[in-house]
Design a protein around this motif. Sequence first.
Motif, PDB file in Angstrom:
ATOM      1  N   SER A 126       0.792  -1.099  -0.027  1.00 43.45           N
ATOM      2  CA  SER A 126      -0.039   0.070   0.080  1.00 43.45           C
ATOM      3  C   SER A 126       0.769   1.095   0.095  1.00 43.45           C
ATOM      4  CB  SER A 126      -0.912  -0.090   1.319  1.00 43.45           C
ATOM      5  OG  SER A 126      -1.746  -1.233   1.203  1.00 43.45           O
ATOM      6  N   LYS A 127       2.096   1.433   0.836  1.00 45.12           N
ATOM      7  CA  LYS A 127       2.834   2.406   0.844  1.00 45.12           C
ATOM      8  C   LYS A 127       3.482   2.599  -0.608  1.00 45.12           C
ATOM      9  CE  LYS A 127       4.354   2.144   5.856  1.00 45.12           C
ATOM     10  NZ  LYS A 127       5.661   1.776   6.573  1.00 45.12           N
ATOM     11  N   LEU A 128       3.990   1.402  -1.277  1.00 40.01           N
ATOM     12  CA  LEU A 128       4.356   1.274  -2.502  1.00 40.01           C
ATOM     13  C   LEU A 128       3.369   2.018  -3.553  1.00 40.01           C
ATOM     14  CD1 LEU A 128       6.997   1.033  -4.308  1.00 40.01           C
ATOM     15  CD2 LEU A 128       6.009  -1.434  -4.517  1.00 40.01           C
ATOM     16  N   GLU A 129       2.097   1.709  -3.558  1.00 38.10           N
ATOM     17  CA  GLU A 129       1.184   1.951  -4.170  1.00 38.10           C
ATOM     18  C   GLU A 129       0.958   3.504  -4.067  1.00 38.10           C
ATOM     19  OE1 GLU A 129      -3.556   0.804  -5.368  1.00 38.10           O
ATOM     20  OE2 GLU A 129      -2.369   0.025  -3.772  1.00 38.10           O
ATOM     21  N   THR A 130       1.013   3.949  -2.872  1.00 42.86           N
ATOM     22  CA  THR A 130       0.612   5.472  -2.576  1.00 42.86           C
ATOM     23  C   THR A 130       1.774   6.214  -3.055  1.00 42.86           C
ATOM     24  OG1 THR A 130      -0.652   4.781  -0.656  1.00 42.86           O
ATOM     25  CG2 THR A 130       0.257   7.133  -0.750  1.00 42.86           C
ATOM     26  N   LYS A 131       2.960   5.675  -3.075  1.00 38.84           N
ATOM     27  CA  LYS A 131       3.979   6.602  -3.407  1.00 38.84           C
ATOM     28  C   LYS A 131       4.086   6.607  -5.009  1.00 38.84           C
ATOM     29  CE  LYS A 131       9.386   6.313  -3.707  1.00 38.84           C
ATOM     30  NZ  LYS A 131      10.367   5.610  -3.454  1.00 38.84           N
TER      31      LYS A 131
END
Length: 564
Positions: A166-171
């Motif tokens: 999710s963090k990678l997707e948000t970034k």
Amino acid sequence: MDPRTSAQDVMRCALCETTVVQMHCDTCLVNLCKACVGEHTISDESKKHEIVTSSLRKSTPLYPGCNFHVKEQCEMYCNQCDIPVCVTCIASDKHLDHDVLKILRVLDERKEKITRKQMELKETICPTYMAIASDVQNRISQLEKNYGYLSTAMIEHGDTLHREISKLETKLHAEVHEMKNKQLKTLQKHLDEVTSTISDIKNEISFIETFVDSNDTTKLLDINSIPNIGKYKNLPPKILPSLPKFTPGKILGEETSKLFGVLAPSSLTLDKHGYSMKTTQKSPEAGSSPPVKQLLDEPETLSTRDTGYENLLNVACRSDEEIWTSGTDNTMKLYSINQGSLLKSITTKSGNKLYDLAVTNNEDLVYTDHMNNSVNIVKNEGIEEIIKTQKWGPYSVCITCSFDLLVIMYNIREKQSTVVRYSGSTKKQTIQFDDQGKPLYSTGFYYRHITENRNLDICVSDNKAGAVVVVNQAGKLRFKYTGRTPGLKIEPFNPRGITTDSQSHILTADDNNQCVHVIDQDGHFVRYINLGLREPMGLCIDSNDYLFVAQYRNGKVKKIKYLL
């Protein structure tokens, strides 16, 4: 309340069903009142009705009928034929010179054996299995709990990976948004410039239209009145935005598993040494311990039996009433201890002389045939080969508390000695070297005997080495006992037969010094037993801790009491 159906009523006569029971027929196992006794006895005159008072019911023995003489009851038992016999049978020549006993005595002995087995089942085997069931149940509960922990760990790991994704997707979403805004801003600026130019062009068009429609010749003749549209012919550059390319990572089954984590396979291991009988372990966890017995001030000889052997080597207790013996030939003889009579004689299957013998918990005889490289068992008058080796010759044998076989082996070509544990015919353990890689046992054709102590130590009397070698259950050396010279003799320690008692004492015969050495489970000398022994060889101890000593030269077995 109906007296015939009430569970609270006293017992009633089986015939009249009204009078309270006063008598009992031990033959028919029927409860009677006094008035009905006569009617019952004449109801079947083919039987001998034994009428007793109710309090003495089942006190009259029911003798078996004779298979050879109709209507005769067998009140005796022939040991040689192993069958009940009647008076007529005894009077015939068929059982002449046979060992005939009262059947009630035989039954008492059988009951005693059955009772001992019942007590063993009740006090040892059943509690052990109950402990095993409890242990398995605990393992099931622990397994459920541990699998729950494992599932929770995987879920938590999955949640962690989800959060990282999710963090990678948000970034990535933020980077896309930033790229989009930058390109939109550039295009919007370009659009504004083009729109401004369009507005200027439209103003030029309107001005020209007004100018052309004018009738003012002065303006039309003015060279400066011709509009300059060349600047509009230089078109602005075309701005072509390119989208960022998203290349998703390949999700393959194996790669995904490695990314998430690998689950090692589970297993179920069968540990044959995992459980043991509670009464055989000398530890704080043991279910019960043998009663403590003190040494007699002076050992005493209870009996001496002649076996008929010129050279007697081995003795093994079949029960508290019977012993197996063997010498330097190929025969094994079973003797009655109390009567001193020969009950049975068996010859080895191969015809070779045997080296050693032992008795299983089922009272079957096991013997070693080192010339045939085999260990054999005698069952129902037949002999079965249970262990057969190629290079190793079996010498001494003993039965462990877990019913395994411990066998001393010798390899002639390689000149090596070893101890092997067998479960049936399956090899489970080999004991040959100490922690420094040195042989535990001597080599060559010398006497070596083996036994297991109550604390599960494996004890070997090594004649050539002049030592008793004791290792623990795992085969690790605990100590070596090299003897202690008795006061009457000064000959070197020469260990022969070996056995152990309920107190975990280790006893070994010393034929050089005509005595038996008694040491404790840690190898400390306790005492001597001599009592005029003549070249003591084989040893065994019965369930009452009576010691039996096979004397080589005179072929006699001494029964000795040395514990209170």
